[in-house]
Design a protein around this motif. Sequence first.
Motif, PDB file in Angstrom:
ATOM      1  N   SER A  35      23.920  27.443  40.952  1.00 48.71           N
ATOM      2  CA  SER A  35      25.365  27.255  41.068  1.00 48.71           C
ATOM      3  C   SER A  35      25.812  27.359  42.517  1.00 48.71           C
ATOM      4  O   SER A  35      25.259  28.135  43.302  1.00 48.71           O
ATOM      5  CB  SER A  35      26.098  28.315  40.235  1.00 48.71           C
ATOM      6  N   HIS A  36      26.819  26.536  42.853  1.00 48.60           N
ATOM      7  CA  HIS A  36      27.534  26.694  44.121  1.00 48.60           C
ATOM      8  C   HIS A  36      28.788  27.530  43.927  1.00 48.60           C
ATOM      9  O   HIS A  36      29.447  27.894  44.906  1.00 48.60           O
ATOM     10  CB  HIS A  36      27.926  25.322  44.687  1.00 48.60           C
ATOM     11  N   ASN A  37      29.128  27.811  42.679  1.00 49.95           N
ATOM     12  CA  ASN A  37      30.326  28.564  42.368  1.00 49.95           C
ATOM     13  C   ASN A  37      29.992  30.053  42.379  1.00 49.95           C
ATOM     14  O   ASN A  37      29.382  30.571  41.442  1.00 49.95           O
ATOM     15  CB  ASN A  37      30.863  28.124  40.995  1.00 49.95           C
ATOM     16  N   LEU A  38      30.404  30.730  43.439  1.00 51.64           N
ATOM     17  CA  LEU A  38      30.051  32.139  43.593  1.00 51.64           C
ATOM     18  C   LEU A  38      30.724  33.013  42.546  1.00 51.64           C
ATOM     19  O   LEU A  38      30.159  34.027  42.126  1.00 51.64           O
ATOM     20  CB  LEU A  38      30.414  32.615  45.001  1.00 51.64           C
ATOM     21  N   HIS A  39      31.908  32.603  42.125  1.00 50.70           N
ATOM     22  CA  HIS A  39      32.588  33.355  41.061  1.00 50.70           C
ATOM     23  C   HIS A  39      31.769  33.305  39.777  1.00 50.70           C
ATOM     24  O   HIS A  39      31.591  34.321  39.098  1.00 50.70           O
ATOM     25  CB  HIS A  39      33.984  32.781  40.832  1.00 50.70           C
ATOM     26  N   HIS A  40      31.252  32.126  39.443  1.00 52.99           N
ATOM     27  CA  HIS A  40      30.411  32.001  38.253  1.00 52.99           C
ATOM     28  C   HIS A  40      29.144  32.847  38.386  1.00 52.99           C
ATOM     29  O   HIS A  40      28.714  33.497  37.425  1.00 52.99           O
ATOM     30  CB  HIS A  40      30.021  30.542  38.026  1.00 52.99           C
ATOM     31  N   ALA A  41      28.540  32.820  39.567  1.00 47.11           N
ATOM     32  CA  ALA A  41      27.320  33.593  39.780  1.00 47.11           C
ATOM     33  C   ALA A  41      27.557  35.079  39.539  1.00 47.11           C
ATOM     34  O   ALA A  41      26.754  35.762  38.898  1.00 47.11           O
ATOM     35  CB  ALA A  41      26.786  33.359  41.198  1.00 47.11           C
ATOM     36  N   LEU A  91      27.511  43.140  44.305  1.00 44.45           N
ATOM     37  CA  LEU A  91      27.869  42.122  45.282  1.00 44.45           C
ATOM     38  C   LEU A  91      29.320  41.697  45.131  1.00 44.45           C
ATOM     39  O   LEU A  91      29.952  41.932  44.104  1.00 44.45           O
ATOM     40  CB  LEU A  91      26.969  40.889  45.107  1.00 44.45           C
ATOM     41  N   GLY A  92      29.841  41.021  46.161  1.00 42.74           N
ATOM     42  CA  GLY A  92      31.176  40.432  46.126  1.00 42.74           C
ATOM     43  C   GLY A  92      31.140  39.034  46.700  1.00 42.74           C
ATOM     44  O   GLY A  92      30.200  38.666  47.417  1.00 42.74           O
TER      45      GLY A  92
END
Length: 260
Positions: A220-226, A250-251
């Motif tokens: 994923s490129h979506n850090l929120h999803h990760a 992590l944040g």
Amino acid sequence: MNLQVQTFEPAAGSIPAAISIRNLSKSFSASKTVFSGITLDIAPGSLVALIGANGAGKSTLLRCIPRLIEPDGGDIEVQGQMVPRDGRSLRRIRSKIGFVFQKHNLVGRLSSLTNVIHGAQGRGYGAAAWSHAFAPSGIRAEALDCLDRVGLAHAAGQRADSLSGGQSQRVAIARALMQQPDIVLADEPAASLDPQAGDEVMQLFAALMRKEAKTVVFTSHNLHHALQFADRVIAIGGGKVVLDAPSRSLGETELRGLYG
């Protein structure tokens, strides 16, 4: 920024890793090394996000696990069995690995139900899993149940090319479930969707995988999803693992520093 790489390895006497990778390397040319020396253990039942900038090699690494792309060196084990280059053993291991692609890979002129039934081909049903018209009643019922689990039982007879992007990806997830895999690999499963549909698909995907205790690795490129949907985040950069840590530690700001 100083991010510590943590190595997750099974404790002595514990259950074998669902996926074990040792010193994996891949190059597409003499001048382009994608990654080298990748060593990872993925615990059974865990959800792992694989992140990294474009070209970092995360999709290539994901495809190397079932040898959809052949690595140049290193070893891969799935559920304690070495993944061979070819042959019956490779087919048997692949039958336990579902793959959800970014572009869904549905057959547009066929119904949602038939596309889901295709997931049974890896279980040895052959021609009986080419179409709902030929499939045994038990297989059709199972495929309908898979569609119901992704909220699309009502669209069983609808052509795949008439579905929305979010619906198409739900059908692709149902097809992966139809395979009855122990492990699910997903390459950017929400990248082709608008933000709302992407969030909905990821919420559904993660909830189903946790409910059924599947081992999942998704890019994923979506850090929120990760951070929201994974137990663990692994980042690839410069051909190496540059971060491997529990998501709870992590944040997003921290992770964005990896792309600088």
